[in-house]
Write a protein that holds these residues in place. Structure first.
Motif, PDB file in Angstrom:
ATOM      1  N   GLN A 104      -0.417  11.762   5.091  1.00  0.00           N
ATOM      2  CA  GLN A 104      -0.388  10.347   4.740  1.00  0.00           C
ATOM      3  C   GLN A 104      -1.430   9.999   3.685  1.00  0.00           C
ATOM      4  O   GLN A 104      -1.222   9.081   2.887  1.00  0.00           O
ATOM      5  CB  GLN A 104      -0.602   9.499   5.997  1.00  0.00           C
ATOM      6  CG  GLN A 104      -0.288   8.031   5.815  1.00  0.00           C
ATOM      7  CD  GLN A 104      -0.228   7.299   7.131  1.00  0.00           C
ATOM      8  OE1 GLN A 104      -0.803   7.752   8.127  1.00  0.00           O
ATOM      9  NE2 GLN A 104       0.463   6.180   7.174  1.00  0.00           N
ATOM     10  N   THR A 129       3.697  -3.020   1.613  1.00  0.00           N
ATOM     11  CA  THR A 129       3.735  -2.747   3.060  1.00  0.00           C
ATOM     12  C   THR A 129       5.101  -3.081   3.651  1.00  0.00           C
ATOM     13  O   THR A 129       5.567  -2.407   4.576  1.00  0.00           O
ATOM     14  CB  THR A 129       2.640  -3.541   3.780  1.00  0.00           C
ATOM     15  OG1 THR A 129       2.772  -4.944   3.460  1.00  0.00           O
ATOM     16  CG2 THR A 129       1.262  -3.071   3.368  1.00  0.00           C
ATOM     17  N   GLY A 133       7.275  -0.183   5.362  1.00  0.00           N
ATOM     18  CA  GLY A 133       7.592  -0.483   6.760  1.00  0.00           C
ATOM     19  C   GLY A 133       9.085  -0.463   7.026  1.00  0.00           C
ATOM     20  O   GLY A 133       9.542   0.047   8.061  1.00  0.00           O
ATOM     21  N   GLY A 136      10.122   3.177   7.155  1.00  0.00           N
ATOM     22  CA  GLY A 136       9.707   3.816   8.398  1.00  0.00           C
ATOM     23  C   GLY A 136      10.558   3.387   9.581  1.00  0.00           C
ATOM     24  O   GLY A 136      10.940   4.210  10.425  1.00  0.00           O
ATOM     25  N   ASN A 137      10.893   2.096   9.652  1.00  0.00           N
ATOM     26  CA  ASN A 137      11.712   1.607  10.760  1.00  0.00           C
ATOM     27  C   ASN A 137      13.121   2.178  10.717  1.00  0.00           C
ATOM     28  O   ASN A 137      13.667   2.615  11.741  1.00  0.00           O
ATOM     29  CB  ASN A 137      11.774   0.073  10.718  1.00  0.00           C
ATOM     30  CG  ASN A 137      10.430  -0.558  11.008  1.00  0.00           C
ATOM     31  OD1 ASN A 137       9.587   0.021  11.683  1.00  0.00           O
ATOM     32  ND2 ASN A 137      10.215  -1.757  10.488  1.00  0.00           N
ATOM     33  N   ASN A 140      13.009   5.878  11.570  1.00  0.00           N
ATOM     34  CA  ASN A 140      12.723   6.095  12.986  1.00  0.00           C
ATOM     35  C   ASN A 140      13.966   5.894  13.834  1.00  0.00           C
ATOM     36  O   ASN A 140      14.201   6.626  14.806  1.00  0.00           O
ATOM     37  CB  ASN A 140      11.611   5.147  13.432  1.00  0.00           C
ATOM     38  CG  ASN A 140      10.985   5.574  14.737  1.00  0.00           C
ATOM     39  OD1 ASN A 140      11.014   6.741  15.105  1.00  0.00           O
ATOM     40  ND2 ASN A 140      10.421   4.618  15.453  1.00  0.00           N
ATOM     41  N   SER A 212      15.183   7.042   3.736  1.00  0.00           N
ATOM     42  CA  SER A 212      14.568   7.157   5.061  1.00  0.00           C
ATOM     43  C   SER A 212      15.574   7.542   6.136  1.00  0.00           C
ATOM     44  O   SER A 212      15.252   8.294   7.058  1.00  0.00           O
ATOM     45  CB  SER A 212      13.889   5.833   5.439  1.00  0.00           C
ATOM     46  OG  SER A 212      14.851   4.810   5.613  1.00  0.00           O
ATOM     47  N   GLY A 216      15.142  10.743   8.354  1.00  0.00           N
ATOM     48  CA  GLY A 216      15.112  10.614   9.806  1.00  0.00           C
ATOM     49  C   GLY A 216      16.144  11.477  10.497  1.00  0.00           C
ATOM     50  O   GLY A 216      15.896  12.006  11.587  1.00  0.00           O
ATOM     51  N   SER A 235       7.294   9.966  14.905  1.00  0.00           N
ATOM     52  CA  SER A 235       6.031   9.664  14.233  1.00  0.00           C
ATOM     53  C   SER A 235       5.967  10.288  12.846  1.00  0.00           C
ATOM     54  O   SER A 235       5.355   9.732  11.934  1.00  0.00           O
ATOM     55  CB  SER A 235       4.853  10.165  15.076  1.00  0.00           C
ATOM     56  OG  SER A 235       4.953  11.565  15.309  1.00  0.00           O
ATOM     57  N   GLN A 238       7.578   8.189   9.987  1.00  0.00           N
ATOM     58  CA  GLN A 238       6.755   7.070   9.532  1.00  0.00           C
ATOM     59  C   GLN A 238       5.805   7.511   8.433  1.00  0.00           C
ATOM     60  O   GLN A 238       5.656   6.845   7.400  1.00  0.00           O
ATOM     61  CB  GLN A 238       5.961   6.493  10.716  1.00  0.00           C
ATOM     62  CG  GLN A 238       6.796   5.856  11.808  1.00  0.00           C
ATOM     63  CD  GLN A 238       7.224   4.451  11.466  1.00  0.00           C
ATOM     64  OE1 GLN A 238       6.780   3.872  10.472  1.00  0.00           O
ATOM     65  NE2 GLN A 238       8.104   3.888  12.264  1.00  0.00           N
ATOM     66  N   VAL A 239       5.155   8.658   8.643  1.00  0.00           N
ATOM     67  CA  VAL A 239       4.187   9.157   7.670  1.00  0.00           C
ATOM     68  C   VAL A 239       4.894   9.622   6.399  1.00  0.00           C
ATOM     69  O   VAL A 239       4.455   9.329   5.279  1.00  0.00           O
ATOM     70  CB  VAL A 239       3.365  10.303   8.284  1.00  0.00           C
ATOM     71  CG1 VAL A 239       2.424  10.901   7.250  1.00  0.00           C
ATOM     72  CG2 VAL A 239       2.586   9.805   9.495  1.00  0.00           C
ATOM     73  N   ASP A 242       5.910   6.709   4.396  1.00  0.00           N
ATOM     74  CA  ASP A 242       4.780   6.049   3.741  1.00  0.00           C
ATOM     75  C   ASP A 242       4.539   6.657   2.360  1.00  0.00           C
ATOM     76  O   ASP A 242       4.365   5.942   1.368  1.00  0.00           O
ATOM     77  CB  ASP A 242       3.517   6.176   4.597  1.00  0.00           C
ATOM     78  CG  ASP A 242       3.501   5.188   5.745  1.00  0.00           C
ATOM     79  OD1 ASP A 242       4.360   4.281   5.742  1.00  0.00           O
ATOM     80  OD2 ASP A 242       2.655   5.321   6.632  1.00  0.00           O
TER      81      ASP A 242
END
Length: 268
Positions: A104, A129, A133, A136-137, A140, A212, A216, A235, A238-239, A242
């Protein structure tokens, strides 16, 4: 005669109330029995699913034999962190977290490389951000879907399954990216009244969300291949997003801001 009538009325009412109460008690007993059966089935299903997911995180064995509840509970206990000491659990989790921390931190190199772009276009800083974000969501969600499918046996660990998963997540990501891209465009334009900046943020959002969902869906397979627990994909994505989110944002915004005149003509 009046007395006989009163006695008959009292006796009939008492018999009807007793019969209704007995029928009600029988009905309540049936309902309670059904509820108990449903609860026992639900608990059994939850235990079997927990056992499969725990085994999946270690050896990814989906074909299991029939066992008693006590044996299932013992295996679930043995496959979790509960049997490990505090130091052993901290070391096992800490190694992976340290790797994610180092990964990260690489986003700082991307930001320093594009420092001039960020200084000239503050709108990137305001919504960076939000973009990472969203990536990442979305990633995930895809990772959890694949992890659950692998753990329960609905998804197999092979190249054909991987290709189908990536294809599906690509299509889902395109739809989600379009939806979130429009939402981010409206969000930025309502606040800043900047067409070029709104377009840059929305295009970056679309690209990040699309990327993403693919990441994922791919990460659980990659972690299995690397001998790691695929449950860490949640997890990890997410990194990874980023870093990729910052990179994609800088790349997309650089291209759009360099062609701002053409964008103005196109939008007007």
């Amino acid at each position: 005669r009046r007395r006989l009538r009163q006695k008959f009325i009292v006796s009939s009412s008492s018999s009807s109330s007793s019969s209704s109460s007995s029928s009600a008690s029988i009905g309540d007993d049936d309902i309670n029995d059904n509820n108990k059966q449903r609860e026992s089935k639900s608990v059994l299903v939850q235990r079997r699913l927990a056992r499969k997911m725990a085994e999946a995180q270690q050896n990814w064995v989906t074909n299991t034999s029939e066992e008693t509840e006590e044996e299932t509970e013992l295996k679930i206990y043995a496959l979790t962190f509960l049997e490990k000491t505090v130091v052993a659990e901290a070391l096992q989790r800490g190694k992976f977290l340290l790797f994610l921390l180092a990964l990260q931190s690489s986003s700082s190199f991307v930001l320093s490389t594009n420092e001039k772009l960020i200084e000239d276009n503050v709108i990137i800083t305001l919504y960076l951000t939000m973009l990472v974000g969203a990536g990442g969501n979305a990633g995930n969600q895809s990772a959890i879907e694949v992890i659950t499918g692998l753990a329960t046996g609905a998804i197999e660990y092979n190249l054909l399954s991987l290709s189908k998963t990536i294809s599906k997540q690509f299509r889902v990501g395109a739809i989600l990216g379009l939806f979130l891209g429009v939402g981010s465009f409206l969000r930025v334009y309502v606040t800043n009244r900047d067409l070029v900046g709104s377009l840059a943020i929305s295009m970056a959002c679309f690209s990040i969300v699309l990327c993403s969902t693919i990441v994922g869906g791919f990460l659980p397979y990659a972690l299995i291949f690397a001998g790691q627990e695929p449950a860490n994909a949640g997890s990890s994505v997410q990194v990874v997003m980023d870093v990729l989110g910052v990179t994609i944002t800088c790349f997309v915004c650089t291209y759009i801001f360099q062609h701002a005149d053409y964008v103005h003509e196109l939008l007007n």
